[in-house]
Design a protein around this motif. Structure first.
Motif, PDB file in Angstrom:
ATOM      1  N   ASN A   1      -0.644  -5.443   2.702  1.00 53.45           N
ATOM      2  CA  ASN A   1      -1.084  -4.162   2.155  1.00 53.45           C
ATOM      3  C   ASN A   1      -2.564  -4.275   1.826  1.00 53.45           C
ATOM      4  OD1 ASN A   1       1.660  -3.059   1.935  1.00 53.45           O
ATOM      5  ND2 ASN A   1       1.905  -4.546   0.303  1.00 53.45           N
TER       6      ASN A   1
ATOM      7  N   VAL B   1      -0.047  -0.725   5.188  1.00 49.92           N
ATOM      8  CA  VAL B   1       1.142  -0.861   4.354  1.00 49.92           C
ATOM      9  C   VAL B   1       2.135  -1.724   5.110  1.00 49.92           C
ATOM     10  CG1 VAL B   1       3.075   0.359   3.293  1.00 49.92           C
ATOM     11  CG2 VAL B   1       0.781   1.367   3.221  1.00 49.92           C
ATOM     12  N   SER B   2       2.673  -2.714   4.442  1.00 49.98           N
ATOM     13  CA  SER B   2       3.637  -3.618   5.067  1.00 49.98           C
ATOM     14  C   SER B   2       4.831  -2.851   5.607  1.00 49.98           C
ATOM     15  CB  SER B   2       4.119  -4.637   4.034  1.00 49.98           C
ATOM     16  OG  SER B   2       5.227  -5.357   4.533  1.00 49.98           O
TER      17      SER B   2
ATOM     18  N   ALA C   1       7.673  -2.419   3.162  1.00 54.50           N
ATOM     19  CA  ALA C   1       7.567  -1.539   2.000  1.00 54.50           C
ATOM     20  C   ALA C   1       8.639  -0.450   2.043  1.00 54.50           C
ATOM     21  CB  ALA C   1       6.183  -0.898   1.950  1.00 54.50           C
TER      22      ALA C   1
ATOM     23  N   ASN D   1       8.384   2.344  -0.283  1.00 52.94           N
ATOM     24  CA  ASN D   1       7.592   3.564  -0.453  1.00 52.94           C
ATOM     25  C   ASN D   1       6.151   3.199  -0.750  1.00 52.94           C
ATOM     26  OD1 ASN D   1       7.248   3.405  -3.436  1.00 52.94           O
ATOM     27  ND2 ASN D   1       9.453   3.716  -3.446  1.00 52.94           N
ATOM     28  N   ALA D   2       5.259   4.077  -0.302  1.00 52.34           N
ATOM     29  CA  ALA D   2       3.831   3.834  -0.486  1.00 52.34           C
ATOM     30  C   ALA D   2       3.116   5.174  -0.591  1.00 52.34           C
ATOM     31  CB  ALA D   2       3.276   3.029   0.683  1.00 52.34           C
TER      32      ALA D   2
ATOM     33  N   ASP E   1       2.014  10.619   0.908  1.00 47.12           N
ATOM     34  CA  ASP E   1       3.087   9.665   1.177  1.00 47.12           C
ATOM     35  C   ASP E   1       2.717   8.916   2.450  1.00 47.12           C
ATOM     36  OD1 ASP E   1       5.374   8.244   1.757  1.00 47.12           O
ATOM     37  OD2 ASP E   1       6.732   9.922   1.402  1.00 47.12           O
TER      38      ASP E   1
ATOM     39  N   SER F   1       4.354   5.962   3.344  1.00 49.04           N
ATOM     40  CA  SER F   1       5.437   5.000   3.539  1.00 49.04           C
ATOM     41  C   SER F   1       5.685   4.783   5.026  1.00 49.04           C
ATOM     42  CB  SER F   1       6.721   5.521   2.890  1.00 49.04           C
ATOM     43  OG  SER F   1       6.524   5.770   1.521  1.00 49.04           O
TER      44      SER F   1
ATOM     45  N   LEU G   1      -4.066   2.868  -3.710  1.00 48.11           N
ATOM     46  CA  LEU G   1      -2.921   2.572  -2.859  1.00 48.11           C
ATOM     47  C   LEU G   1      -1.845   1.953  -3.748  1.00 48.11           C
ATOM     48  CD1 LEU G   1      -1.437   2.280  -0.140  1.00 48.11           C
ATOM     49  CD2 LEU G   1      -2.633   0.091   0.160  1.00 48.11           C
TER      50      LEU G   1
ATOM     51  N   VAL H   1       2.094   0.601  -3.591  1.00 44.99           N
ATOM     52  CA  VAL H   1       3.185   0.201  -2.704  1.00 44.99           C
ATOM     53  C   VAL H   1       4.335  -0.316  -3.556  1.00 44.99           C
ATOM     54  CG1 VAL H   1       3.891  -1.302  -0.811  1.00 44.99           C
ATOM     55  CG2 VAL H   1       1.576  -0.345  -0.842  1.00 44.99           C
ATOM     56  N   ASP H   2       5.496   0.309  -3.402  1.00 45.40           N
ATOM     57  CA  ASP H   2       6.692  -0.071  -4.154  1.00 45.40           C
ATOM     58  C   ASP H   2       6.396  -0.181  -5.652  1.00 45.40           C
ATOM     59  OD1 ASP H   2       8.220  -0.046  -1.840  1.00 45.40           O
ATOM     60  OD2 ASP H   2       7.884  -2.180  -1.450  1.00 45.40           O
TER      61      ASP H   2
ATOM     62  N   ILE I   1      -2.096  -1.652  -5.439  1.00 44.65           N
ATOM     63  CA  ILE I   1      -2.664  -2.659  -4.537  1.00 44.65           C
ATOM     64  C   ILE I   1      -4.171  -2.727  -4.699  1.00 44.65           C
ATOM     65  CG2 ILE I   1      -2.952  -3.354  -2.125  1.00 44.65           C
ATOM     66  CD1 ILE I   1      -0.041  -3.551  -3.296  1.00 44.65           C
TER      67      ILE I   1
END
Length: 109
Positions: free
Chosen positions: A19, A39-40, A43, A45-46, A62, A64, A93, A95-96, A100
């Motif tokens: 990320n 974003v990995s 993930a 949600n992001a 969103d 994700s 950013l 993420v989950d 980040i």
């Protein structure tokens, strides 16, 4: 050594496994700007959220990963200057549920 921020680390399957958030370009801007990020694929949600410097959330994107048999990972969003007033903003950013990175953008008239 190069610009590591533009490198993409991949798993053996070629899916994104890190990320990161890059500085928007152009910055400052008066029409539109692009925010590049990663974003990995792992993930759940992001989001990229834009905040006023007073901490008020103004926009949420969103970002994700989309999984429908294949994982598709978005890597940039466009921000239209007409959607916010001229000024300085923070974008984040998340993420989950974990922040980040945070950067600043400047919107001019």
């Amino acid at each position: 050594y190069g610009d590591w921020s533009s490198d993409v680390c991949s798993s053996d399957l070629g899916l994104v496994s890190i990320n990161y958030l890059e500085q928007n370009n152009p910055n400052p801007f008066n029409h539109s700007t692009t925010i590049h990020f990663s974003v990995s694929d792992r993930a759940t949600n992001a989001f990229i959220k834009i905040y006023s410097l007073n901490g008020v959330e103004l926009k949420s994107f969103d970002v994700s990963p989309i999984t429908d048999g294949q994982t598709q990972v978005q890597n940039n969003i466009a921000v239209d200057a007409n959607s916010v007033s001229p000024g300085v903003y923070a974008y984040v950013l998340i993420v989950d549920g974990k922040t980040i990175d945070t950067k600043q953008m400047i919107v001019t008239e």
